[in-house]
Enzyme design. Structure first.
Site, PDB file in Angstrom:
ATOM      1  N   HIS A 260      -3.160   6.635   4.486  1.00 30.92           N
ATOM      2  CA  HIS A 260      -3.916   4.573   3.629  1.00 30.92           C
ATOM      3  C   HIS A 260      -4.061   3.749   3.761  1.00 30.92           C
ATOM      4  CE1 HIS A 260      -5.832   2.210   0.480  1.00 30.92           C
ATOM      5  NE2 HIS A 260      -6.484   2.611   0.263  1.00 30.92           N
TER       6      HIS A 260
ATOM      7  N   ASP B 135       0.957  -1.152   0.141  1.00 30.17           N
ATOM      8  CA  ASP B 135      -0.067  -0.024   0.247  1.00 30.17           C
ATOM      9  C   ASP B 135       0.671   0.795  -0.318  1.00 30.17           C
ATOM     10  OD1 ASP B 135      -2.296   1.933   1.245  1.00 30.17           O
ATOM     11  OD2 ASP B 135      -3.409   0.401   0.662  1.00 30.17           O
TER      12      ASP B 135
ATOM     13  N   SER C  74     -11.460  -1.075  -0.169  1.00 23.36           N
ATOM     14  CA  SER C  74     -10.059  -0.578   0.602  1.00 23.36           C
ATOM     15  C   SER C  74     -10.346  -1.066   1.906  1.00 23.36           C
ATOM     16  CB  SER C  74      -9.552   0.674   0.169  1.00 23.36           C
ATOM     17  OG  SER C  74      -8.667   0.797  -0.675  1.00 23.36           O
TER      18      SER C  74
END
Ligand code: CA
Length: 471
Positions: free
Chosen positions: A239, A183, A412
């Site tokens: 994120h 990620d 996600s």
């Protein structure tokens, strides 16, 4: 012949569209009976002027240079990972720069006998749709159960992952179980994450490659965007931090959130930067984690059970599929977001229009759709009766971000619930049986106990949602 036709078709497309990618969706495929279908969507993003090329085994340097001359190609990076070499591949992959149109160059290369494959260096982006409000107590619905475990007083939500039922039995994970987060980086020193990160075979700050994997001081993982050991770069990485908190946010410390696992070890393989990530770096990231599990230089290899892949984009890549297969051979599951429609738009059926990496058919892939707190599949969540495996909470998910907590939505966010479930299952299985389950056993356990859910019926393999109450 099929390959030749594909090459001609792609060349024609390249000539028709030039490098300008139109808004019109156009899927080009050689033959749908070929598995996996090689489908290039001309709207998919890739790095202009770059190709990934694998030469056939034994191709000489002279021959490589002669072949690349046809497209005026120059090698900019040789990808030869430990995981490739452990698997017997000493040739690796070449990242090649060319001043020729990428699709025309691919078509030209595919006609050469020395070429095993040539493909674009796709660009991937993370699969979050929204970033709404800050944390509010009592809203961590993704962890709740359909009834409050005895004496807990916990809030109830039947569409949550049922994690607090597992916790009530004392099943809260183990620091001997590892997961990789492929990620952005993550704020590993966040108060809810600090105990749950780390590579114990590496000594922090001694400027030495203690575990002999070619990476110096990779204590929390590696940053393939900047090629350094700084896996958290302030100002970004929200994120990756959010995903990590759902897998392994520390519970019982009276702050913030709890992840599916209160105890686990996370390693960051950072390959998404501010403008996304590339196929080349995705391959390096996957192989880095496989290498940590198969590293012959250390007495105690990292027990990585799964990687979390909350990202997507681009088309099929032989190179990335091969890396996922090396992970499969090493017993590492690859949990992938089904994706949020076409570039954030309306949900798509990825059985008919593949979305990568969710659509790779490797046995270790689990593709995840997103549901909301009332059990509906999210309007933007991709689905597919054969390509998507299961649904999990992905709307209004509160988790860690640098400096605090935030609520995000996306496939996600659904994906790390399943990745966390892999680690939780492995830790409980070991506690009762004294051995770790295989990747296939973990995958079967998760899919077998999915709770049938009306909104997911016909939309995924299980037709159901994640349920870890028995883990
Ligand atoms: Ca190292």
């Amino acid at each position: 012949m099929k390959k030749y036709l594909l090459a001609l078709t792609l060349l024609a497309i390249a000539i028709i569209t030039g490098c300008k990618k139109t808004a019109v969706e156009s899927v080009v495929t050689d033959d749908l009976s070929v598995t996996p279908a090689v489908a290039y969507n001309v709207t998919d993003k890739f790095v202009p002027g770059e190709l990934l090329i694998k030469f056939k085994t034994g191709t000489s340097e002279k021959s490589r240079i002669q072949t690349l001359a046809f497209i005026n190609g120059k090698v900019s990076q040789h990808l030869l990972t430990n995981a490739m070499q452990y698997a017997g591949d000493n040739d690796g992959i070449y990242l090649v720069k060319t001043d020729t149109d990428v699709f025309a160059a691919i078509a030209r290369m595919k006609g050469e006998s020395e070429i095993e494959y040539a493909e674009p260096n796709w660009i991937y982006t993370h699969a979050t749709t929204t970033n709404d409000t800050y944390f509010t107590n009592g809203q961590l619905w993704g962890m709740y159960s359909s009834s409050s475990p005895a004496g807990s007083g916990d809030p109830v939500n039947q569409y949550g992952s049922q994690a607090n039922t597992a916790w009530a039995k004392g099943h809260t994970g183990s620091s001997n179980v590892y997961v990789g987060v492929i990620d952005e980086g993550a704020m590993y020193n966040h108060v809810d994450l600090a105990d749950n990160f780390g590579n114990p075979n590496e000594i922090a700050g001694n400027n030495t490659d203690d575990d002999g994997n070619g990476k110096v001081d990779d204590v929390n993982g590696w940053d393939f965007v900047n090629n350094d050991n700084t896996t958290y770069d302030a100002g970004g990485d929200d994120h990756g931090t959010h995903v990590s908190g759902t897998i392994g946010g520390k519970a019982g410390n009276e702050v913030g959130v709890a992840g599916i696992n209160w105890n686990v070890k996370i390693i960051s393989a950072k390959f998404l930067g501010t403008s996304g990530g590339t196929t080349a770096n995705a391959i390096l990231a996957v192989d880095y984690l496989t290498g940590l599990k198969t590293n012959p230089n250390v007495a105690k290899r990292l027990n990585i059970v799964a990687t979390n892949n909350s990202w997507g984009g681009g088309g099929y890549s032989s190179g990335l599929s091969a890396a996922i297969e090396r992970a499969n051979t090493a017993g590492i599951l690859f949990i992938a977001a089904a994706g949020n429609g076409n570039q954030g738009g309306k949900a798509i059926n990825i059985d008919s229009k593949p979305s990568y990496p969710a659509s790779y058919t490797n046995a270790n892939v689990i593709a995840v759709a997103a549901i909301n707190s009332t059990g509906g599949i999210a309007s933007w969540s991709n689905y597919g009766k054969t390509s998507v495996d299961i649904g999990a909470p992905g709307v209004g998910i509160i988790s860690t971000v640098p400096g605090g907590y935030s609520s995000y939505s996306g496939t996600s966010m659904a994906t790390p619930h399943v990745t966390g479930a892999c680690a939780l299952y492995a830790s409980t299985y070991f506690a009762t049986k004294g051995v770790y389950p295989t990747a296939a056993q973990i995958k079967a356990a998760i899919l077998d106990v999915a709770t049938p859910t009306a909104s997911l019926s016909g939309k995924c393999v299980t037709g159901g949602r994640l349920n870890v109450s028995g883990f």
